[in-house]
Each structure stands twice: as structure tokens, then as C-alpha cells.
Design a protein around this motif. Structure first.
Motif, PDB file in Angstrom:
ATOM      1  N   UNK A   6      10.183   0.163  -7.491  1.00  0.00           N
ATOM      2  CA  UNK A   6       9.953  -0.742  -8.620  1.00  0.00           C
ATOM      3  C   UNK A   6       9.457  -2.074  -8.069  1.00  0.00           C
ATOM      4  N   UNK A   7       8.424  -2.601  -8.668  1.00  0.00           N
ATOM      5  CA  UNK A   7       7.874  -3.885  -8.265  1.00  0.00           C
ATOM      6  C   UNK A   7       8.002  -4.851  -9.439  1.00  0.00           C
ATOM      7  N   UNK A   8       8.365  -6.078  -9.145  1.00  0.00           N
ATOM      8  CA  UNK A   8       8.503  -7.065 -10.210  1.00  0.00           C
ATOM      9  C   UNK A   8       7.126  -7.403 -10.775  1.00  0.00           C
ATOM     10  N   UNK A   9       7.090  -7.849 -12.019  1.00  0.00           N
ATOM     11  CA  UNK A   9       5.808  -8.273 -12.601  1.00  0.00           C
ATOM     12  C   UNK A   9       5.148  -9.386 -11.777  1.00  0.00           C
ATOM     13  N   UNK A  10       5.961 -10.264 -11.229  1.00  0.00           N
ATOM     14  CA  UNK A  10       5.421 -11.359 -10.418  1.00  0.00           C
ATOM     15  C   UNK A  10       4.758 -10.831  -9.148  1.00  0.00           C
ATOM     16  N   UNK A  28      -7.455  -3.181   2.349  1.00  0.00           N
ATOM     17  CA  UNK A  28      -6.927  -4.124   3.343  1.00  0.00           C
ATOM     18  C   UNK A  28      -5.697  -4.844   2.806  1.00  0.00           C
ATOM     19  N   UNK A  29      -5.780  -5.349   1.586  1.00  0.00           N
ATOM     20  CA  UNK A  29      -4.640  -6.061   0.990  1.00  0.00           C
ATOM     21  C   UNK A  29      -3.465  -5.101   0.801  1.00  0.00           C
ATOM     22  N   UNK A  30      -3.764  -3.885   0.370  1.00  0.00           N
ATOM     23  CA  UNK A  30      -2.700  -2.891   0.166  1.00  0.00           C
ATOM     24  C   UNK A  30      -1.938  -2.637   1.463  1.00  0.00           C
ATOM     25  N   UNK A  31      -2.657  -2.497   2.575  1.00  0.00           N
ATOM     26  CA  UNK A  31      -1.996  -2.306   3.873  1.00  0.00           C
ATOM     27  C   UNK A  31      -1.131  -3.502   4.224  1.00  0.00           C
ATOM     28  N   UNK A  32      -1.657  -4.697   3.992  1.00  0.00           N
ATOM     29  CA  UNK A  32      -0.945  -5.918   4.354  1.00  0.00           C
ATOM     30  C   UNK A  32       0.369  -6.083   3.587  1.00  0.00           C
ATOM     31  N   UNK A  33       0.387  -5.683   2.321  1.00  0.00           N
ATOM     32  CA  UNK A  33       1.588  -5.896   1.505  1.00  0.00           C
ATOM     33  C   UNK A  33       2.437  -4.631   1.360  1.00  0.00           C
ATOM     34  N   UNK A  34       1.964  -3.515   1.896  1.00  0.00           N
ATOM     35  CA  UNK A  34       2.770  -2.300   1.920  1.00  0.00           C
ATOM     36  C   UNK A  34       2.799  -1.494   0.638  1.00  0.00           C
ATOM     37  N   UNK A  35       1.681  -1.488  -0.098  1.00  0.00           N
ATOM     38  CA  UNK A  35       1.580  -0.639  -1.290  1.00  0.00           C
ATOM     39  C   UNK A  35       0.361   0.260  -1.148  1.00  0.00           C
ATOM     40  N   UNK A  36       0.304   1.282  -1.968  1.00  0.00           N
ATOM     41  CA  UNK A  36      -0.834   2.189  -1.933  1.00  0.00           C
ATOM     42  C   UNK A  36      -2.070   1.549  -2.543  1.00  0.00           C
TER      43      UNK A  36
END
Length: 61
Positions: A6-10, A28-36
Motif C-alpha cells: 500500500x502506498x500513501x496518496x502523498x 529510471x525513477x521507478x528503480x530509484x524509488x523501488x516501485x514497478x
């Protein structure tokens, strides 16, 4: 299969903003923040459409 996170809306809104405002590739951003990348792509599309609400859940599609 793994447990759904679960990810917060923020968090979703900030993640979408990282892509939109930095012009970096979604992958690139997905890898950096750990989401698909597919999930992040959806958040970006919802944010651009004004449907990714900062203080609550996204409206049903």
C-alpha cells in the motif's frame, strides 16, 4: 506471488511529480524509488489527468 504493498496518496503523487518535473524516464525513477514501472506509469497518467488526489484515494476508473 508477493503481498500487495500500500502506498500513501502523498507518495504516489510525489512519485508521479518526480517523473513529470524531472523529465527522467519512468523506468529510471521507478528503480530509484523501488516501485514497478507499470505502477509508476499509471500514477503519472492519473496525475496528468488530475485524478491522482493528494489527500485521498484515486477515484475509480
Amino acid at each position: 506471488m508477493g503481498k500487495a504493498r500500500k502506498y500513501t496518496p502523498e507518495f504516489r503523487r510525489e512519485a508521479a511529480r518526480l517523473v513529470i518535473e524531472s523529465d527522467r524516464p519512468i523506468a529510471q525513477v521507478a528503480r530509484e524509488i523501488g516501485v514497478g514501472p507499470q505502477l509508476l506509469s499509471r500514477w503519472v497518467l492519473l496525475d496528468k489527468a488530475g485524478q491522482l488526489e493528494p489527500g485521498g484515494a484515486s477515484p475509480p476508473t
